[in-house]
Design a protein around this motif. Structure first.
Motif, PDB file in Angstrom:
ATOM      1  N   THR A  18       0.842  -1.199   0.000  1.00 40.32           N
ATOM      2  CA  THR A  18       0.000   0.000   0.000  1.00 40.32           C
ATOM      3  C   THR A  18       0.870   1.238   0.000  1.00 40.32           C
ATOM      4  O   THR A  18       1.844   1.320   0.756  1.00 40.32           O
ATOM      5  CB  THR A  18      -0.899   0.039   1.254  1.00 40.32           C
ATOM      6  OG1 THR A  18      -1.726  -1.128   1.282  1.00 40.32           O
ATOM      7  CG2 THR A  18      -1.775   1.288   1.263  1.00 40.32           C
ATOM      8  N   LEU A  19       0.554   2.201  -0.867  1.00 44.16           N
ATOM      9  CA  LEU A  19       1.181   3.512  -0.784  1.00 44.16           C
ATOM     10  C   LEU A  19       0.436   4.257   0.307  1.00 44.16           C
ATOM     11  O   LEU A  19      -0.633   4.819   0.086  1.00 44.16           O
ATOM     12  CB  LEU A  19       1.092   4.240  -2.123  1.00 44.16           C
ATOM     13  CG  LEU A  19       1.636   5.679  -2.132  1.00 44.16           C
ATOM     14  CD1 LEU A  19       3.098   5.714  -1.703  1.00 44.16           C
ATOM     15  CD2 LEU A  19       1.476   6.308  -3.504  1.00 44.16           C
ATOM     16  N   ALA A  20       0.994   4.273   1.510  1.00 43.93           N
ATOM     17  CA  ALA A  20       0.299   4.808   2.672  1.00 43.93           C
ATOM     18  C   ALA A  20       0.404   6.323   2.776  1.00 43.93           C
ATOM     19  O   ALA A  20      -0.487   6.981   3.299  1.00 43.93           O
ATOM     20  CB  ALA A  20       0.860   4.167   3.944  1.00 43.93           C
ATOM     21  N   ASP A  21       1.492   6.877   2.245  1.00 47.29           N
ATOM     22  CA  ASP A  21       1.737   8.298   2.423  1.00 47.29           C
ATOM     23  C   ASP A  21       2.807   8.725   1.419  1.00 47.29           C
ATOM     24  O   ASP A  21       3.614   7.905   0.975  1.00 47.29           O
ATOM     25  CB  ASP A  21       2.235   8.553   3.849  1.00 47.29           C
ATOM     26  CG  ASP A  21       1.937   9.954   4.346  1.00 47.29           C
ATOM     27  OD1 ASP A  21       1.398  10.759   3.560  1.00 47.29           O
ATOM     28  OD2 ASP A  21       2.258  10.247   5.506  1.00 47.29           O
ATOM     29  N   TYR A  22       2.801   9.993   1.066  1.00 50.04           N
ATOM     30  CA  TYR A  22       3.882  10.499   0.216  1.00 50.04           C
ATOM     31  C   TYR A  22       3.970  12.012   0.316  1.00 50.04           C
ATOM     32  O   TYR A  22       3.048  12.692   0.770  1.00 50.04           O
ATOM     33  CB  TYR A  22       3.701  10.061  -1.246  1.00 50.04           C
ATOM     34  CG  TYR A  22       2.557  10.717  -1.984  1.00 50.04           C
ATOM     35  CD1 TYR A  22       2.745  11.909  -2.688  1.00 50.04           C
ATOM     36  CD2 TYR A  22       1.290  10.138  -2.006  1.00 50.04           C
ATOM     37  CE1 TYR A  22       1.696  12.504  -3.383  1.00 50.04           C
ATOM     38  CE2 TYR A  22       0.245  10.724  -2.700  1.00 50.04           C
ATOM     39  CZ  TYR A  22       0.452  11.916  -3.380  1.00 50.04           C
ATOM     40  OH  TYR A  22      -0.575  12.497  -4.061  1.00 50.04           O
ATOM     41  N   MET A  23       5.091  12.545  -0.117  1.00 47.64           N
ATOM     42  CA  MET A  23       5.318  13.988  -0.134  1.00 47.64           C
ATOM     43  C   MET A  23       5.962  14.360  -1.457  1.00 47.64           C
ATOM     44  O   MET A  23       6.982  13.787  -1.843  1.00 47.64           O
ATOM     45  CB  MET A  23       6.246  14.405   1.019  1.00 47.64           C
ATOM     46  CG  MET A  23       6.569  15.897   1.052  1.00 47.64           C
ATOM     47  SD  MET A  23       7.691  16.326   2.422  1.00 47.64           S
ATOM     48  CE  MET A  23       9.240  15.633   1.801  1.00 47.64           C
ATOM     49  N   GLY A  24       5.348  15.310  -2.181  1.00 46.66           N
ATOM     50  CA  GLY A  24       5.944  15.828  -3.398  1.00 46.66           C
ATOM     51  C   GLY A  24       5.449  15.171  -4.670  1.00 46.66           C
ATOM     52  O   GLY A  24       4.696  14.200  -4.653  1.00 46.66           O
ATOM     53  N   ILE A 227       1.980   9.895  -9.685  1.00 43.25           N
ATOM     54  CA  ILE A 227       2.436  11.051  -8.914  1.00 43.25           C
ATOM     55  C   ILE A 227       3.597  11.759  -9.597  1.00 43.25           C
ATOM     56  O   ILE A 227       3.647  12.990  -9.647  1.00 43.25           O
ATOM     57  CB  ILE A 227       2.839  10.613  -7.496  1.00 43.25           C
ATOM     58  CG1 ILE A 227       1.648   9.948  -6.795  1.00 43.25           C
ATOM     59  CG2 ILE A 227       3.353  11.801  -6.676  1.00 43.25           C
ATOM     60  CD1 ILE A 227       2.020   9.205  -5.529  1.00 43.25           C
ATOM     61  N   CYS A 228       4.522  10.976 -10.129  1.00 44.14           N
ATOM     62  CA  CYS A 228       5.736  11.548 -10.746  1.00 44.14           C
ATOM     63  C   CYS A 228       6.021  10.894 -12.097  1.00 44.14           C
ATOM     64  O   CYS A 228       7.106  10.339 -12.304  1.00 44.14           O
ATOM     65  CB  CYS A 228       6.947  11.353  -9.828  1.00 44.14           C
ATOM     66  SG  CYS A 228       6.806  12.120  -8.224  1.00 44.14           S
ATOM     67  N   PRO A 229       5.090  10.928 -13.032  1.00 41.24           N
ATOM     68  CA  PRO A 229       5.300  10.200 -14.297  1.00 41.24           C
ATOM     69  C   PRO A 229       6.516  10.667 -15.073  1.00 41.24           C
ATOM     70  O   PRO A 229       7.236   9.844 -15.661  1.00 41.24           O
ATOM     71  CB  PRO A 229       3.997  10.458 -15.060  1.00 41.24           C
ATOM     72  CG  PRO A 229       3.445  11.724 -14.473  1.00 41.24           C
ATOM     73  CD  PRO A 229       3.811  11.667 -13.024  1.00 41.24           C
ATOM     74  N   HIS A 230       6.761  11.973 -15.115  1.00 45.56           N
ATOM     75  CA  HIS A 230       7.875  12.499 -15.911  1.00 45.56           C
ATOM     76  C   HIS A 230       9.219  12.174 -15.262  1.00 45.56           C
ATOM     77  O   HIS A 230      10.179  11.800 -15.961  1.00 45.56           O
ATOM     78  CB  HIS A 230       7.720  14.011 -16.093  1.00 45.56           C
ATOM     79  CG  HIS A 230       6.451  14.401 -16.771  1.00 45.56           C
ATOM     80  ND1 HIS A 230       6.192  14.111 -18.097  1.00 45.56           N
ATOM     81  CD2 HIS A 230       5.336  15.044 -16.304  1.00 45.56           C
ATOM     82  CE1 HIS A 230       4.996  14.559 -18.427  1.00 45.56           C
ATOM     83  NE2 HIS A 230       4.460  15.128 -17.359  1.00 45.56           N
ATOM     84  N   SER A 231       9.293  12.298 -13.952  1.00 46.14           N
ATOM     85  CA  SER A 231      10.540  11.998 -13.252  1.00 46.14           C
ATOM     86  C   SER A 231      10.880  10.517 -13.335  1.00 46.14           C
ATOM     87  O   SER A 231      12.033  10.149 -13.564  1.00 46.14           O
ATOM     88  CB  SER A 231      10.442  12.427 -11.782  1.00 46.14           C
ATOM     89  OG  SER A 231      10.284  13.820 -11.667  1.00 46.14           O
ATOM     90  N   ILE A 232       9.884   9.662 -13.153  1.00 44.35           N
ATOM     91  CA  ILE A 232      10.119   8.224 -13.198  1.00 44.35           C
ATOM     92  C   ILE A 232      10.576   7.809 -14.590  1.00 44.35           C
ATOM     93  O   ILE A 232      11.542   7.051 -14.750  1.00 44.35           O
ATOM     94  CB  ILE A 232       8.856   7.459 -12.778  1.00 44.35           C
ATOM     95  CG1 ILE A 232       8.577   7.708 -11.288  1.00 44.35           C
ATOM     96  CG2 ILE A 232       9.008   5.961 -13.051  1.00 44.35           C
ATOM     97  CD1 ILE A 232       7.237   7.194 -10.818  1.00 44.35           C
TER      98      ILE A 232
END
Length: 240
Positions: A18-24, A227-232
């Motif tokens: 589970t992605l429980a939390d994230y920042m950014g 969340i970060c498609p371009h960075s990934i």
């Protein structure tokens, strides 16, 4: 860290992540890079995407460390957990340079709690890869799969029985656990920067990696990609 509607759970083998939390997000990477010039963006545009690609291509990794993900893993075999643990070192140090807060984890400890009889039971036992000494052939079962499963189950039952007997004799948990089969299920919290998470995906979603850890890597990528498609994409492309 802010919980978000994007957080979700994905089944992996007989466990779940589970992605429980994230920042950014992608914009956080851009703003971390542009702070040197005293600039800050509120919306992502094509110039920002080009900047992300430039940072990844030229190994300017510090901006990618300002995005952080926290995952909960439940019912995942210790075999998989051990491979995940390696990234505490593998992602924290590269070319002798220390990378702050790359990954960290906390897990259920066999020193404090008694393990339940929960184990990873493969549906099929795969054949060894003919060319890769460490890999298996995905979906290619051994001819005597039923016999292999009986042997596997017997080993698990004997190991757990020995564990319980040691506890009944008064042996401390930290020693009794040493006889537990490595297939026992564990639960943990794993937190990683964007850079570290993509590094994990790159190394573990690979044909030479064990299928179970590949499934975890694929699930983690699916969880963080919105969340970060371009960075990934840029980070994965820069490692080719």
């Amino acid at each position: 860290m802010n919980q978000n509607k994007l957080c979700e759970t994905i089944d992996v083998d007989d466990g779940k992540v589970t992605l429980a939390d994230y920042m950014g997000n992608d914009l956080s990477v851009v703003n971390a890079a542009r702070v040197s010039f005293g600039k800050r963006k509120t919306e992502l545009d094509e110039k920002d995407i080009k900047l992300i690609k430039y940072l990844a291509a030229h190994k300017h990794m510090s901006p990618f460390r300002h995005v952080v993900f926290s995952f909960t893993l439940e019912g995942v075999s210790e075999v998989v957990c051990r491979q995940l643990y390696k990234h505490q070192v593998g992602c924290s140090y590269t070319s002798g340079e220390f990378k702050e807060a790359a990954t960290t984890w906390n897990e259920v400890s066999g020193r404090y709690v008694e393990f339940e009889p929960e184990f990873h039971i493969p549906e099929l036992f795969r054949k060894q890869h003919t060319n890769n000494k460490q890999a298996s052939n995905e979906g290619d079962a051994v001819e005597k799969n039923t016999e292999a499963q009986k042997i596997y189950m017997s080993a698990i039952e004997n190991g757990y029985s020995a564990y319980k007997q040691l506890l009944e004799l008064g042996v401390c948990k930290e020693q009794a656990r040493m006889v537990m089969p490595i297939s026992f299920k564990n639960s943990l919290v794993w937190t990683a920067s964007l850079e570290a998470a993509v590094h994990f995906i790159k190394l573990r979603d690979h044909e030479g990696a064990q299928l179970e850890i590949r499934n975890l890597a694929r699930a983690i990528k699916k969880l963080i990609d919105p969340i970060c498609p371009h960075s990934i994409a840029a980070l994965l492309d820069s490692t080719k």
